[in-house]
Write a protein that holds these residues in place. Structure first.
Motif, PDB file in Angstrom:
ATOM      1  N   VAL A  77     -78.741  -5.467  16.778  1.00  0.00           N
ATOM      2  CA  VAL A  77     -78.100  -5.195  18.058  1.00  0.00           C
ATOM      3  C   VAL A  77     -79.120  -4.637  19.048  1.00  0.00           C
ATOM      4  O   VAL A  77     -79.127  -5.011  20.229  1.00  0.00           O
ATOM      5  N   LEU A  78     -79.991  -3.753  18.578  1.00  0.00           N
ATOM      6  CA  LEU A  78     -81.009  -3.174  19.460  1.00  0.00           C
ATOM      7  C   LEU A  78     -81.908  -4.268  20.034  1.00  0.00           C
ATOM      8  O   LEU A  78     -82.342  -4.192  21.187  1.00  0.00           O
ATOM      9  N   THR A  79     -82.162  -5.292  19.226  1.00  0.00           N
ATOM     10  CA  THR A  79     -83.002  -6.398  19.693  1.00  0.00           C
ATOM     11  C   THR A  79     -82.242  -7.310  20.642  1.00  0.00           C
ATOM     12  O   THR A  79     -82.709  -7.628  21.740  1.00  0.00           O
ATOM     13  N   SER A  80     -81.039  -7.715  20.237  1.00  0.00           N
ATOM     14  CA  SER A  80     -80.278  -8.685  21.028  1.00  0.00           C
ATOM     15  C   SER A  80     -79.708  -8.078  22.312  1.00  0.00           C
ATOM     16  O   SER A  80     -79.436  -8.800  23.270  1.00  0.00           O
ATOM     17  N   SER A  81     -79.516  -6.756  22.328  1.00  0.00           N
ATOM     18  CA  SER A  81     -78.927  -6.100  23.503  1.00  0.00           C
ATOM     19  C   SER A  81     -79.920  -5.188  24.219  1.00  0.00           C
ATOM     20  O   SER A  81     -79.523  -4.292  24.963  1.00  0.00           O
ATOM     21  N   SER A  82     -81.208  -5.419  23.994  1.00  0.00           N
ATOM     22  CA  SER A  82     -82.220  -4.511  24.542  1.00  0.00           C
ATOM     23  C   SER A  82     -82.183  -4.446  26.071  1.00  0.00           C
ATOM     24  O   SER A  82     -82.423  -3.388  26.656  1.00  0.00           O
ATOM     25  N   ASP A  83     -81.875  -5.570  26.717  1.00  0.00           N
ATOM     26  CA  ASP A  83     -81.880  -5.570  28.181  1.00  0.00           C
ATOM     27  C   ASP A  83     -80.790  -4.653  28.730  1.00  0.00           C
ATOM     28  O   ASP A  83     -81.033  -3.864  29.651  1.00  0.00           O
ATOM     29  N   LEU A  85     -79.310  -2.263  27.032  1.00  0.00           N
ATOM     30  CA  LEU A  85     -79.556  -0.914  26.528  1.00  0.00           C
ATOM     31  C   LEU A  85     -80.570  -0.164  27.384  1.00  0.00           C
ATOM     32  O   LEU A  85     -80.372   1.013  27.715  1.00  0.00           O
ATOM     33  N   TYR A  86     -81.643  -0.839  27.760  1.00  0.00           N
ATOM     34  CA  TYR A  86     -82.738  -0.159  28.451  1.00  0.00           C
ATOM     35  C   TYR A  86     -82.819  -0.437  29.956  1.00  0.00           C
ATOM     36  O   TYR A  86     -83.397   0.368  30.691  1.00  0.00           O
ATOM     37  N   ASN A  87     -82.262  -1.560  30.401  1.00  0.00           N
ATOM     38  CA  ASN A  87     -82.501  -1.962  31.788  1.00  0.00           C
ATOM     39  C   ASN A  87     -81.246  -2.358  32.556  1.00  0.00           C
ATOM     40  O   ASN A  87     -81.341  -3.100  33.542  1.00  0.00           O
ATOM     41  N   SER A  88     -80.089  -1.896  32.144  1.00  0.00           N
ATOM     42  CA  SER A  88     -78.861  -2.233  32.859  1.00  0.00           C
ATOM     43  C   SER A  88     -78.913  -1.708  34.295  1.00  0.00           C
ATOM     44  O   SER A  88     -79.386  -0.597  34.551  1.00  0.00           O
ATOM     45  N   THR A  89     -78.431  -2.505  35.217  1.00  0.00           N
ATOM     46  CA  THR A  89     -78.392  -2.074  36.623  1.00  0.00           C
ATOM     47  C   THR A  89     -77.368  -0.969  36.830  1.00  0.00           C
ATOM     48  O   THR A  89     -77.338  -0.339  37.886  1.00  0.00           O
ATOM     49  N   ARG A  90     -76.521  -0.730  35.829  1.00  0.00           N
ATOM     50  CA  ARG A  90     -75.461   0.268  35.960  1.00  0.00           C
ATOM     51  C   ARG A  90     -75.835   1.627  35.361  1.00  0.00           C
ATOM     52  O   ARG A  90     -75.072   2.576  35.449  1.00  0.00           O
ATOM     53  N   GLN A  91     -76.974   1.728  34.735  1.00  0.00           N
ATOM     54  CA  GLN A  91     -77.301   2.963  34.043  1.00  0.00           C
ATOM     55  C   GLN A  91     -78.054   3.930  34.944  1.00  0.00           C
ATOM     56  O   GLN A  91     -78.486   3.594  36.039  1.00  0.00           O
ATOM     57  N   VAL A  92     -78.209   5.146  34.448  1.00  0.00           N
ATOM     58  CA  VAL A  92     -78.960   6.192  35.144  1.00  0.00           C
ATOM     59  C   VAL A  92     -80.273   6.413  34.402  1.00  0.00           C
ATOM     60  O   VAL A  92     -80.299   6.435  33.168  1.00  0.00           O
ATOM     61  N   VAL A  93     -81.343   6.577  35.152  1.00  0.00           N
ATOM     62  CA  VAL A  93     -82.643   6.857  34.549  1.00  0.00           C
ATOM     63  C   VAL A  93     -83.173   8.170  35.114  1.00  0.00           C
ATOM     64  O   VAL A  93     -83.273   8.342  36.330  1.00  0.00           O
ATOM     65  N   LEU A  94     -83.501   9.095  34.231  1.00  0.00           N
ATOM     66  CA  LEU A  94     -84.112  10.368  34.605  1.00  0.00           C
ATOM     67  C   LEU A  94     -85.524  10.421  34.029  1.00  0.00           C
ATOM     68  O   LEU A  94     -85.915   9.559  33.249  1.00  0.00           O
ATOM     69  N   GLY A  95     -86.261  11.459  34.389  1.00  0.00           N
ATOM     70  CA  GLY A  95     -87.628  11.558  33.910  1.00  0.00           C
ATOM     71  C   GLY A  95     -88.512  10.580  34.646  1.00  0.00           C
ATOM     72  O   GLY A  95     -88.366  10.370  35.849  1.00  0.00           O
ATOM     73  N   TYR A 213     -69.018   1.086  26.352  1.00  0.00           N
ATOM     74  CA  TYR A 213     -68.115   1.019  25.198  1.00  0.00           C
ATOM     75  C   TYR A 213     -68.489  -0.150  24.286  1.00  0.00           C
ATOM     76  O   TYR A 213     -68.538  -0.017  23.056  1.00  0.00           O
ATOM     77  N   THR A 214     -68.727  -1.304  24.877  1.00  0.00           N
ATOM     78  CA  THR A 214     -69.063  -2.503  24.101  1.00  0.00           C
ATOM     79  C   THR A 214     -70.369  -2.301  23.346  1.00  0.00           C
ATOM     80  O   THR A 214     -70.472  -2.620  22.148  1.00  0.00           O
ATOM     81  N   ASN A 217     -69.916   0.279  20.531  1.00  0.00           N
ATOM     82  CA  ASN A 217     -69.166  -0.304  19.414  1.00  0.00           C
ATOM     83  C   ASN A 217     -70.069  -1.178  18.552  1.00  0.00           C
ATOM     84  O   ASN A 217     -70.017  -1.130  17.319  1.00  0.00           O
ATOM     85  N   ARG A 218     -70.919  -1.964  19.186  1.00  0.00           N
ATOM     86  CA  ARG A 218     -71.832  -2.820  18.439  1.00  0.00           C
ATOM     87  C   ARG A 218     -72.853  -2.004  17.645  1.00  0.00           C
ATOM     88  O   ARG A 218     -73.296  -2.423  16.568  1.00  0.00           O
ATOM     89  N   LEU A 219     -73.198  -0.833  18.171  1.00  0.00           N
ATOM     90  CA  LEU A 219     -74.157   0.031  17.485  1.00  0.00           C
ATOM     91  C   LEU A 219     -73.489   0.918  16.438  1.00  0.00           C
ATOM     92  O   LEU A 219     -74.167   1.636  15.707  1.00  0.00           O
ATOM     93  N   GLY A 220     -72.155   0.889  16.401  1.00  0.00           N
ATOM     94  CA  GLY A 220     -71.427   1.710  15.440  1.00  0.00           C
ATOM     95  C   GLY A 220     -71.353   3.171  15.822  1.00  0.00           C
ATOM     96  O   GLY A 220     -71.174   4.035  14.948  1.00  0.00           O
ATOM     97  N   LEU A 221     -71.456   3.480  17.113  1.00  0.00           N
ATOM     98  CA  LEU A 221     -71.391   4.876  17.559  1.00  0.00           C
ATOM     99  C   LEU A 221     -69.935   5.325  17.612  1.00  0.00           C
ATOM    100  O   LEU A 221     -69.078   4.619  18.124  1.00  0.00           O
ATOM    101  N   THR A 222     -69.677   6.504  17.097  1.00  0.00           N
ATOM    102  CA  THR A 222     -68.310   7.023  17.070  1.00  0.00           C
ATOM    103  C   THR A 222     -68.168   8.352  17.797  1.00  0.00           C
ATOM    104  O   THR A 222     -67.055   8.876  17.913  1.00  0.00           O
ATOM    105  N   GLY A 223     -69.259   8.920  18.252  1.00  0.00           N
ATOM    106  CA  GLY A 223     -69.172  10.219  18.914  1.00  0.00           C
ATOM    107  C   GLY A 223     -70.380  10.481  19.785  1.00  0.00           C
ATOM    108  O   GLY A 223     -71.287   9.655  19.902  1.00  0.00           O
TER     109      GLY A 223
END
Length: 258
Positions: A77-83, A85-95, A213-214, A217-223
């Motif tokens: 999932v980290l490979t197939s969803s890397s874009d 995960l790391y570069n979504s236009t909807r995310q926030v980047v700090l640092g 959320y999607t 869920n693919r990464l199996g995160l529950t919290g």
């Protein structure tokens, strides 16, 4: 402890898996041609009763294989969803937006562990000028959390340069985070409430939260908090030391454990 209890105290699914495994072995054509189903079941039962230690060994191996399969699935999932995960236009980047090392955090504004872990993130950014922190709104603690996330998404749309101040204010604030408290934190940071409400009238927040959320869920995160560092998914507030060590190893040798 009675040997019978060792077997029959096991979770039904695990018991069934073990019995099915032995049954499949003993049901091979060479064996099954001379035995009926009842005889095979009796052999399986007698074997387990006489060798209960095999259950512990089998369950340990089953657990190891399940964890290995989960980890392999997460890496895929980290490979197939890397874009996303790391570069979504909807995310926030700090640092450092162009930093060579990235830490992704999935968080909820009503998560006490996230609030306590906020200081760890700040310290990591202060000590690592090459660190890029990606924040994912992951409201899992009810409607108030969803409301706070919706305001946060609007803040990032209207005044991304002020998101950091807003985020800190809401993370450090006592009490429940919701629409009202999030709007207060945003306006205190100098953001127009009218502009925020206009942004919130669109579906940007819904799309952003659904995207997270999607992915979660693919990464199996529950919290929350949950992190991604390199090819490793880390669940829980593991603390500054562990995160710092993994980031250092990632920078030095390209993986979280050198």
């Amino acid at each position: 402890m009675n040997r019978n209890s060792i077997i029959w105290r096991l979770p039904l699914a695990q018991c069934a898996a073990l019995v099915a495994l032995l049954f499949s072995i003993l049901s091979t054509p060479v064996v099954a041609q001379d035995l009926d189903r009842g005889e095979i079941e009796n052999i399986v039962r007698d074997y387990l009763l006489k060798n209960p230690e095999i259950i512990t060994e089998a369950l340990a191996e089953l657990d190891r294989r399940e964890k290995a399969a989960e980890e392999a699935a997460r890496r895929e999932v980290l490979t197939s969803s890397s874009d996303i995960l790391y570069n979504s236009t909807r995310q926030v980047v700090l640092g450092n937006p162009t930093g060579s090392v990235t830490l992704v955090e999935f968080f909820d504004y009503n998560c006490g562990y996230c609030k306590r872990a906020y200081g760890d993130m700040v310290r990591l950014m202060e000590e690592n000028p090459d660190l890029r922190v990606v924040l994912k709104e992951f409201p899992v603690l009810g409607q108030p959390s969803v409301e706070a996330a919706q305001v946060a998404v609007a803040v990032n749309e209207v005044a991304p340069d002020k998101y950091g101040a807003f985020h800190e204010a809401l993370m450090m604030r006592r009490g429940q985070a919701n629409r009202a408290s999030a709007l207060e934190a945003a306006t205190n940071a100098g953001i127009s409430e009218e502009a925020l409400l206009e942004a919130m009238s669109t579906d940007v927040a819904g799309q952003t939260i659904e995207e997270v959320y999607t992915l979660a869920n693919r990464l199996g995160l529950t919290g929350t908090p949950s992190y991604v560092v390199g090819e490793e998914v880390i669940m829980g507030a593991v603390g500054y030391d562990q995160l710092s060590s993994k980031l250092t190893d990632l920078k030095n040798c390209g993986q979280t454990t050198c």
